[in-house]
Design an enzyme around this catalytic site. Structure first.
Site, short mmCIF file in Angstrom:
data_model
loop_
_atom_site.label_atom_id
_atom_site.label_comp_id
_atom_site.label_asym_id
_atom_site.label_seq_id
_atom_site.Cartn_x
_atom_site.Cartn_y
_atom_site.Cartn_z
N THR A 31 5.02 -15.97 -47.53
CA THR A 31 5.03 -15.69 -46.09
C THR A 31 6.12 -14.71 -45.71
O THR A 31 5.93 -13.86 -44.84
CB THR A 31 5.22 -17.01 -45.31
OG1 THR A 31 4.07 -17.84 -45.52
CG2 THR A 31 5.38 -16.76 -43.82
N THR A 90 6.88 -20.67 -49.18
CA THR A 90 7.47 -22.01 -49.08
C THR A 90 6.51 -23.11 -49.55
O THR A 90 6.95 -24.24 -49.76
CB THR A 90 7.88 -22.31 -47.63
OG1 THR A 90 6.72 -22.23 -46.78
CG2 THR A 90 8.93 -21.33 -47.15
#
Length: 334
Positions: free
Chosen positions: A12, A86
Site C-alpha cells: 500500500t 501491511t
C-alpha cells in the site's frame, strides 16, 4: 552519520492508480517523498527489491531478502529498513527476525493509507523507520516493526484492525518504545534473541488449521501432504474430543504445534486434563507454542523445518521462542 539501506517490496505504501490502487512507486520515489529526511543527515541508499502487494510475498522472496540484507550489513550498513504491504508484516517481520542474528537494527514499515489519499501515513512511517534503523538504541533488538510512531518487536506484533492507522499492536508485552521528535526512545527490551539459519532447502509446506465450534476435523485430511502443521486451538490449547485421534496420528508423523487462536496469552501445559485438553494433546506428541500466536508459530515451524530441524529440535526451539523468557537450549549457537 549512519548509513541506512531501504529495501522496497511494494505494498500500500507504494500504490497508486485510478481504478483500484496497485504497487507502482519505486523505492526511490517513496524515499524522495519523505519530508524532513535530508535534515536528519542520515545517509540513505535505496534498493527497489520487489513491487508486490503484501499478500503476494512468498517464503522465497523473504529468503532472498534475508540474504540481501545480510550482504548489506556485511558491507558496513548501520541499519536496514524494509517497506512493504501491511497485510503480511506480522509474518514477514518475524521471518526476517529469525534470519537476522547480527546487532544492526532491521526495521519493517508500511502504510495503512495509500499515497492517493488525504493523510497518507507512508512518509511519516518511513521517516520514523529510518530514524530507528540509524539509532544505536535499536541495536541488538533483532527485527523491529515501526508504524504510527511506535516501535514493536517483530515476534510480538500483530495487525489487529483491517483499516485503522493504529492497527499494529503487541498484546503480549506492548511496544518496545516510541518515536518522539524524530528520535526512537526504547522503553523496554526483549529477554533474548532467537535466530535460525537461512537454508536453501525451501520450500517446506506448513499448514495452519483454526479449530472452530462443532469442528469435525475435515480439514485435517489435507495435512497428509504437509511437512508440519500448526493448530490454532480454543483458549489455552483445547480442541473437540473427536479431533484428538487424527491429531495424535499426525503428531506421530510430522511436527504438530498447538497454539491459541485467542490473539494474546500463552497456551498452558498441565492445567486441564480432559480429552482434547492441552495436557492431553501434549502427552500425545503435540508441541506447545507458548506465547507465539498461530501465524508466528507457522513462520517459526517453517523456518525450523527448512533449516533441517528434527522434531526434538523443533520442540526445543518452541520451548525457548514461546516462553518469552529467553531461557532454554536453542538448537543453534547464538
Amino acid at each position: 552519520m549512519p548509513d541506512v539501506v531501504v529495501f522496497g517490496l511494494g505494498g500500500t505504501i507504494a500504490m497508486t492508480g485510478d481504478a483500484g490502487v496497485a504497487p507502482a512507486l519505486s523505492a526511490e520515489q517513496l524515499v524522495a517523498a519523505v519530508p524532513g529526511l535530508a535534515a536528519t543527515g542520515i545517509g540513505v541508499e535505496v534498493v527497489d527489491f520487489r513491487r508486490k502487494p503484501g499478500a503476494s510475498l512468498s517464503f522465497a522472496d523473504l529468503a532472498a531478502l534475508s540474504d540481501a540484507v545480510a550482504a548489506r550489513f556485511a558491507d558496513g550498513a548501520d541499519g536496514v529498513v524494509v517497506t512493504q504491504g501491511t497485510d503480511t508484516i506480522e509474518e514477514t517481520a518475524y521471518l526476517l527476525d529469525l534470519h537476522h542474528a547480527g546487532p544492526q537494527p532491521l526495521v519493517v514499515t508500511g502504510a495503512m493509507r495509500n499515497p492517493t489519499l488525504a493523510g497518507a501515513d507512508g512518509p511519516a512511517n518511513v521517516l520514523a523507520a529510518i530514524a530507528t534503523a540509524a539509532s544505536p538504541a535499536a541495536r541488538d533488538l533483532g527485527c523491529l516493526v515501526v508504524l504510527a510512531d511506535e516501535v514493536h518487536a517483530a515476534r510480538r506484533v500483530r495487525k489487529t484492525h483491517s483499516t485503522s492507522g493504529s492497527t499494529f499492536q503487541s498484546p503480549n508485552g506492548g511496544p518496545l518504545g516510541v518515536v518522539v521528535e524524530g528520535e526512537p526512545r526504547l522503553l523496554n527490551r526483549l529477554p533474548g534473541r532467537t535466530a535460525v539459519p537461512v537454508d536453501p532447502r525451501l520450500p517446506k509446506r506448513v499448514g495452519l488449521v483454526t479449530v472452530t465450534f462443532g469442528d469435525d476435523g475435515a480439514l485435517l485430511a489435507a495435512a497428509d501432504r504437509l511437512d508440519g502443521l500448526v493448530v490454532a486451538a480454543f483458549g489455552v490449547g483445547h480442541v473437540p474430543e473427536d479431533l484428538v485421534p487424527p491429531l495424535a496420528d499426525l503428531a506421530a508423523r510430522i511436527p504438530v504445534v498447538l497454539a491459541s487462536r485467542t490473539g494474546a496469552g500463552s497456551t498452558l501445559r498441565s492445567t486441564y486434563g480432559f480429552p482434547g485438553s492441552e495436557r492431553d494433546l501434549l502427552d500425545r506428541g503435540l508441541i506447545g507454542a507458548g506465547f507465539l500466536d498461530p501465524l508466528k508459530a507457522r513462520v517459526l515451524l517453517h523456518a525450523l523445518l527448512a533449516a533441517g530441524a528434527d522434531r526434538d529440535a523443533v520442540a526445543a526451539a518452541f520451548a525457548v521462542a514461546g516462553s518469552e523468557t529467553g531461557q532454554g537450549a536453542w538448537p543453534w549457537p547464538g
